[in-house]
Design a protein around this motif. Sequence first.
Motif, PDB file in Angstrom:
ATOM      1  N   VAL A  12      12.994  -2.025  10.193  1.00  0.00           N
ATOM      2  CA  VAL A  12      13.887  -0.863  10.230  1.00  0.00           C
ATOM      3  C   VAL A  12      13.799  -0.110   8.903  1.00  0.00           C
ATOM      4  CG1 VAL A  12      16.318  -0.150  10.313  1.00  0.00           C
ATOM      5  CG2 VAL A  12      15.442  -1.798  11.982  1.00  0.00           C
ATOM      6  N   GLN A  13      13.773  -0.834   7.801  1.00  0.00           N
ATOM      7  CA  GLN A  13      13.623  -0.200   6.491  1.00  0.00           C
ATOM      8  C   GLN A  13      12.294   0.559   6.407  1.00  0.00           C
ATOM      9  OE1 GLN A  13      16.576   0.051   5.426  1.00  0.00           O
ATOM     10  NE2 GLN A  13      16.305  -0.755   3.366  1.00  0.00           N
ATOM     11  N   PHE A  14      11.255  -0.052   6.923  1.00  0.00           N
ATOM     12  CA  PHE A  14       9.947   0.608   6.919  1.00  0.00           C
ATOM     13  C   PHE A  14      10.009   1.892   7.751  1.00  0.00           C
ATOM     14  CE2 PHE A  14       5.639   0.991   8.849  1.00  0.00           C
ATOM     15  CZ  PHE A  14       4.984   1.402   7.712  1.00  0.00           C
ATOM     16  N   LEU A  15      10.668   1.836   8.884  1.00  0.00           N
ATOM     17  CA  LEU A  15      10.823   3.018   9.721  1.00  0.00           C
ATOM     18  C   LEU A  15      11.569   4.120   8.963  1.00  0.00           C
ATOM     19  CD1 LEU A  15      10.530   4.386  12.495  1.00  0.00           C
ATOM     20  CD2 LEU A  15      12.668   3.283  13.147  1.00  0.00           C
ATOM     21  N   ARG A  16      12.611   3.752   8.244  1.00  0.00           N
ATOM     22  CA  ARG A  16      13.354   4.729   7.424  1.00  0.00           C
ATOM     23  C   ARG A  16      12.446   5.380   6.385  1.00  0.00           C
ATOM     24  NH1 ARG A  16      17.860   2.377   4.228  1.00  0.00           N
ATOM     25  NH2 ARG A  16      18.208   4.553   3.699  1.00  0.00           N
ATOM     26  N   GLU A  17      11.644   4.560   5.723  1.00  0.00           N
ATOM     27  CA  GLU A  17      10.752   5.084   4.683  1.00  0.00           C
ATOM     28  C   GLU A  17       9.724   6.025   5.278  1.00  0.00           C
ATOM     29  OE1 GLU A  17       7.359   5.765   2.460  1.00  0.00           O
ATOM     30  OE2 GLU A  17       7.233   4.217   4.001  1.00  0.00           O
ATOM     31  N   VAL A  18       9.168   5.665   6.414  1.00  0.00           N
ATOM     32  CA  VAL A  18       8.152   6.508   7.057  1.00  0.00           C
ATOM     33  C   VAL A  18       8.766   7.846   7.462  1.00  0.00           C
ATOM     34  CG1 VAL A  18       6.715   6.731   9.116  1.00  0.00           C
ATOM     35  CG2 VAL A  18       6.671   4.617   7.798  1.00  0.00           C
ATOM     36  N   GLY A  68       0.825  -1.211   0.000  1.00  0.00           N
ATOM     37  CA  GLY A  68       0.000   0.000   0.000  1.00  0.00           C
ATOM     38  C   GLY A  68       0.857   1.258   0.000  1.00  0.00           C
ATOM     39  N   ARG A  69       1.909   1.261   0.809  1.00  0.00           N
ATOM     40  CA  ARG A  69       2.827   2.402   0.843  1.00  0.00           C
ATOM     41  C   ARG A  69       3.489   2.590  -0.523  1.00  0.00           C
ATOM     42  NH1 ARG A  69       3.112   5.820   5.330  1.00  0.00           N
ATOM     43  NH2 ARG A  69       5.237   6.294   4.721  1.00  0.00           N
ATOM     44  N   LEU A  70       3.936   1.491  -1.100  1.00  0.00           N
ATOM     45  CA  LEU A  70       4.588   1.562  -2.404  1.00  0.00           C
ATOM     46  C   LEU A  70       3.640   2.133  -3.459  1.00  0.00           C
ATOM     47  CD1 LEU A  70       7.114   0.970  -4.075  1.00  0.00           C
ATOM     48  CD2 LEU A  70       6.250  -1.358  -4.402  1.00  0.00           C
ATOM     49  N   ALA A  71       2.400   1.700  -3.441  1.00  0.00           N
ATOM     50  CA  ALA A  71       1.417   2.196  -4.409  1.00  0.00           C
ATOM     51  C   ALA A  71       1.203   3.705  -4.248  1.00  0.00           C
ATOM     52  CB  ALA A  71       0.096   1.451  -4.251  1.00  0.00           C
ATOM     53  N   ARG A 125      12.513   6.377  -1.375  1.00  0.00           N
ATOM     54  CA  ARG A 125      11.461   5.661  -0.645  1.00  0.00           C
ATOM     55  C   ARG A 125      11.032   4.399  -1.377  1.00  0.00           C
ATOM     56  NH1 ARG A 125       6.760   9.679   0.558  1.00  0.00           N
ATOM     57  NH2 ARG A 125       5.950   7.839   1.605  1.00  0.00           N
ATOM     58  N   ILE A 126      10.960   4.457  -2.705  1.00  0.00           N
ATOM     59  CA  ILE A 126      10.617   3.264  -3.486  1.00  0.00           C
ATOM     60  C   ILE A 126      11.650   2.173  -3.248  1.00  0.00           C
ATOM     61  CG2 ILE A 126      10.529   2.347  -5.847  1.00  0.00           C
ATOM     62  CD1 ILE A 126       9.143   5.020  -6.642  1.00  0.00           C
ATOM     63  N   LYS A 127      12.920   2.542  -3.279  1.00  0.00           N
ATOM     64  CA  LYS A 127      13.986   1.553  -3.045  1.00  0.00           C
ATOM     65  C   LYS A 127      13.902   0.965  -1.641  1.00  0.00           C
ATOM     66  CE  LYS A 127      17.294   3.466  -6.325  1.00  0.00           C
ATOM     67  NZ  LYS A 127      18.592   4.119  -6.496  1.00  0.00           N
ATOM     68  N   ILE A 128      13.630   1.807  -0.661  1.00  0.00           N
ATOM     69  CA  ILE A 128      13.577   1.336   0.725  1.00  0.00           C
ATOM     70  C   ILE A 128      12.388   0.411   0.933  1.00  0.00           C
ATOM     71  CG2 ILE A 128      13.223   2.063   3.114  1.00  0.00           C
ATOM     72  CD1 ILE A 128      14.901   4.576   2.438  1.00  0.00           C
ATOM     73  N   VAL A 129      11.208   0.794   0.439  1.00  0.00           N
ATOM     74  CA  VAL A 129      10.023  -0.066   0.592  1.00  0.00           C
ATOM     75  C   VAL A 129      10.225  -1.374  -0.156  1.00  0.00           C
ATOM     76  CG1 VAL A 129       7.563  -0.306   0.063  1.00  0.00           C
ATOM     77  CG2 VAL A 129       8.402   1.800   1.039  1.00  0.00           C
ATOM     78  N   ASN A 130      10.840  -1.292  -1.328  1.00  0.00           N
ATOM     79  CA  ASN A 130      11.110  -2.507  -2.084  1.00  0.00           C
ATOM     80  C   ASN A 130      12.015  -3.443  -1.292  1.00  0.00           C
ATOM     81  OD1 ASN A 130      10.945  -4.178  -4.455  1.00  0.00           O
ATOM     82  ND2 ASN A 130      13.037  -3.546  -4.895  1.00  0.00           N
TER      83      ASN A 130
END
Length: 153
Positions: free
Chosen positions: A126-132, A34-37, A71-76
């Motif tokens: 942790v990656q999700f936290l970075r993206e947020v 959902g975040r990626l979209a 953010r796309i790279k991190i969520v991926n």
Amino acid sequence: MTLGQGDIIAVLQTALAPAFLLVAVGGMLSLFAGRLARIIDRSRILQNLFNETEGHEHQCIVDELHDLQLRIKIVNSAIYLSVISAIVACILIGLLFVMGLTGFNLSGVIAGAFIIAMSLLSIALVQFLREVRIGVRDFMIREEFLERSDAQK
């Protein structure tokens, strides 16, 4: 070796913890997707505005596009790590069944698989936290849009 109903029930009960891990990972994957979209949708909007802007406004769009790419790279990577964690959890469940049904002592391998699955999941979080954090930084209202009186400055 004859397995009784109790043996199979015990193996199923033991496999419940990694199964709950799979449910949690599934929920996280849904959240990440959902975040990626939303990130992709926002990037498409900004790409459409790219040629229509100039000066400071154009630079703001370029800066945000750079952040969206990051953010796309991190969520991926969070999605990738979560999927690998889920695969390891599936292997873990299979190993639990093999150990429970055959009597082979695979406890070291099972413990290692659990540690790997949880480590991958932790890194994904942790990656999700970075993206947020990047998303919140980008969402912060820029100073030029905050009209303040001289008394509030």
